[in-house]
Enzyme design. Sequence first.
Site: not given
Length: 369
Positions: A259, A263, A272
């Site tokens: 990805r 998100h 993160y």
Amino acid sequence: MSVTHEEPELIQLLTPEGELVEHPDYPLDLSAEELRGMYRDLVLVRRIDTEAVALQRVGELGLWASLLGQEAAQIGSGRALRPQDMAFPSYRDHGVAWCRGVDHKALLGLYRGVTNGGWDPADHGFHLYTIVIGSQALHAAGYAMGVQRDGALGDDGTAVITYFGDGATSQGDTNEAFNFAAVNNAPVVFFCQNNQWAISEPMERQSRVPIYQRAAGFGFPGIRVDGNDVLACLAVTRAALQNAREGQGPTLIEAFTYRMGAHTTNDDPTRYRVSAELEEWRRKDPIARLHSHLSRTGRADDAFFAAVEAEAEELGERVRADCRALPDPEPLDLFDNVYADPHVRLEEQRAGYADYLASFDGVGAEGGR
């Protein structure tokens, strides 16, 4: 206690450098026209996605779940579907929606909040987007069991596919779907887009083994495919769907991809994950590798690539205009599609809400009531 595993086989037909390789179990013979068509799919779907992210940033959409980096997994598997097949998506499967003929306005309307779904699943062989993580896997397993009981199998029969991310494999619904499909030998393909991050949770915090190996515990085959290789995704999914039609039961496909974006537009992935990881995966870009293959083999020229870019520019303008032109629904439209037939209790609720709305008529005209 440490557990060691052999390096999983990754089915790949097109290397990141654009070189075509053969796999004995997944032969694929595509014409130059078909390859150019898939390249066009990849570029246009990415443009829709790019525009939608921008529209959310300026307040025209409430939210958007980007597919950036996952185009090959979706276009390859989506083009493997036949018209009679049924797909059960999650909420970022815009490439599969494109393959199934769902207009981009329907996707934008959902994320703009002006529609409760946006399309008829029966018209497209493509179910409504599912926001609840993993529940679409159960929907697909149940639908496949219905197909089986209706006798709609055979070479020209119906196969079912469902899409979900790596995070959904930690949900009970998905594992229950695996079990139902296995014990009933249902004609369904579970297509997991392992994009490495379940929101902010890395893969190593979700599973001790590669995702595709989980299928063995339920009694059906699992396959890992290069999710940035549109040709491999097409070939592997086509084979799995055919096996389902012929009564060989379910298959789990793990499309190993990444990805590249957030998100959703509410997420900040810089909190993160590190930029070096992005750079590594950027070199595996699905559009760049097919572009390289078409160029080096002479199956597409500069005029073709320029035409696709021009089409993408026009599509981007249309996406922006179409989004802003979407009409706001009437408040009572909320009740229109709850049931197929009139329902007494629902009509009572509609009438009550209509009275409530009417109570605001004239407020402000005479200083309020």
